[in-house]
Motif scaffolding. Structure first.
Motif, PDB file in Angstrom:
ATOM      1  N   TRP A 157       0.849  -1.184   0.000  1.00 41.95           N
ATOM      2  CA  TRP A 157       0.000   0.000   0.000  1.00 41.95           C
ATOM      3  C   TRP A 157       0.886   1.235   0.000  1.00 41.95           C
ATOM      4  O   TRP A 157       1.997   1.203   0.516  1.00 41.95           O
ATOM      5  N   GLY A 158       0.386   2.330  -0.570  1.00 40.26           N
ATOM      6  CA  GLY A 158       1.113   3.594  -0.573  1.00 40.26           C
ATOM      7  C   GLY A 158       0.188   4.720  -0.168  1.00 40.26           C
ATOM      8  O   GLY A 158      -1.040   4.595  -0.234  1.00 40.26           O
ATOM      9  N   LEU A 159       0.778   5.833   0.222  1.00 39.30           N
ATOM     10  CA  LEU A 159      -0.022   7.003   0.580  1.00 39.30           C
ATOM     11  C   LEU A 159      -0.609   7.640  -0.674  1.00 39.30           C
ATOM     12  O   LEU A 159       0.044   7.695  -1.719  1.00 39.30           O
ATOM     13  N   SER A 160      -1.845   8.132  -0.559  1.00 41.53           N
ATOM     14  CA  SER A 160      -2.460   8.851  -1.666  1.00 41.53           C
ATOM     15  C   SER A 160      -1.703  10.160  -1.881  1.00 41.53           C
ATOM     16  O   SER A 160      -0.938  10.589  -1.004  1.00 41.53           O
ATOM     17  N   ARG A 168      -3.729  11.519   2.772  1.00 44.72           N
ATOM     18  CA  ARG A 168      -4.833  11.287   3.708  1.00 44.72           C
ATOM     19  C   ARG A 168      -5.341   9.849   3.721  1.00 44.72           C
ATOM     20  O   ARG A 168      -6.041   9.461   4.639  1.00 44.72           O
ATOM     21  N   LEU A 169      -5.019   9.073   2.692  1.00 41.58           N
ATOM     22  CA  LEU A 169      -5.527   7.704   2.604  1.00 41.58           C
ATOM     23  C   LEU A 169      -4.415   6.747   2.188  1.00 41.58           C
ATOM     24  O   LEU A 169      -3.489   7.129   1.476  1.00 41.58           O
ATOM     25  N   TRP A 170      -4.547   5.495   2.608  1.00 41.86           N
ATOM     26  CA  TRP A 170      -3.694   4.425   2.095  1.00 41.86           C
ATOM     27  C   TRP A 170      -4.387   3.843   0.878  1.00 41.86           C
ATOM     28  O   TRP A 170      -5.590   3.587   0.901  1.00 41.86           O
ATOM     29  N   GLU A 171      -3.632   3.642  -0.210  1.00 44.44           N
ATOM     30  CA  GLU A 171      -4.175   3.057  -1.428  1.00 44.44           C
ATOM     31  C   GLU A 171      -3.424   1.772  -1.751  1.00 44.44           C
ATOM     32  O   GLU A 171      -2.190   1.738  -1.695  1.00 44.44           O
ATOM     33  N   CYS A 172      -4.166   0.726  -2.111  1.00 44.20           N
ATOM     34  CA  CYS A 172      -3.537  -0.547  -2.461  1.00 44.20           C
ATOM     35  C   CYS A 172      -2.820  -0.414  -3.793  1.00 44.20           C
ATOM     36  O   CYS A 172      -3.404   0.007  -4.785  1.00 44.20           O
ATOM     37  N   ILE A 173      -1.535  -0.749  -3.801  1.00 42.41           N
ATOM     38  CA  ILE A 173      -0.720  -0.678  -5.006  1.00 42.41           C
ATOM     39  C   ILE A 173      -0.719  -2.022  -5.725  1.00 42.41           C
ATOM     40  O   ILE A 173      -0.922  -2.095  -6.931  1.00 42.41           O
TER      41      ILE A 173
END
Length: 174
Positions: A80-83, A87-92
């Motif tokens: 996961w990485g930061l948006s 503000r959000l974690w995003e699945c990479i």
């Protein structure tokens, strides 16, 4: 909703600390009990390992269903990485099943670290099963979306006590 705190200090120019509070909604791997950085085999089903604005989520299951053992088995790995706004974690990406099959093993204790450098995320998991330590080294190329498993030889580290693990790029061996 789970929250994380990310503290960053710049290495160039102004060294004022910045604190981010990205939210994690559980997205990919189903949400259960969570451990951060280090997990005992006592019912923790998801380990979160942070580094350089990324988070590796390692999911595991009980080896047997009777609950009498602390043995767990690796089930899934996600990165996961930061948006862009932090503000959000995003699945990479999720580790492909073919590679997951190569690292799937039982453990009693597990810990890890994550580092990003030059567009590649390096992730290391160190597990202990019945006193024997094992290292799993993964890398994920952000530009090409490719996972690589870096095989390490067994090195018979049995019975040693390990307090933690980290990457270091400051040491050069001649």
């Amino acid at each position: 909703m789970n929250e994380s705190f990310v503290l960053a200090v710049g290495s160039h120019g102004e060294n004022k600390p910045v604190i981010l509070r990205p939210r994690f909604s559980g997205g990919g791997i189903e949400e259960r009990r969570v451990a951060v950085g280090f997990g005992w085999g006592n019912g923790i089903s998801r380990l979160q390992v942070y580094g350089d604005g990324y988070m590796m989520i390692v999911q595991s299951d009980n080896v047997d269903d009777d609950g009498k053992t602390k043995e767990r088995e690796l089930k899934a790995v996600e990165m996961w990485g930061l948006s862009p706004n932090g503000r959000l974690w995003e699945c990479i990406s999720k580790l492909p099943k073919s590679k997951m099959g190569q690292i799937k093993r039982a453990y009693e204790v597990i810990m890890g670290c994550v580092e990003e450098r030059n567009g590649t995320i390096r992730a290391l998991l160190m597990s202990n099963y019945k006193g024997l330590w094992h290292i799993i080294w993964l890398s994920y190329d952000l530009g090409r979306n490719i996972w690589t498993l870096l095989p390490l030889p067994d090195f018979d580290m049995k019975g040693l006590n390990m307090a933690g693990i980290t990457f270091s790029s400051g040491l050069t061996l001649v």
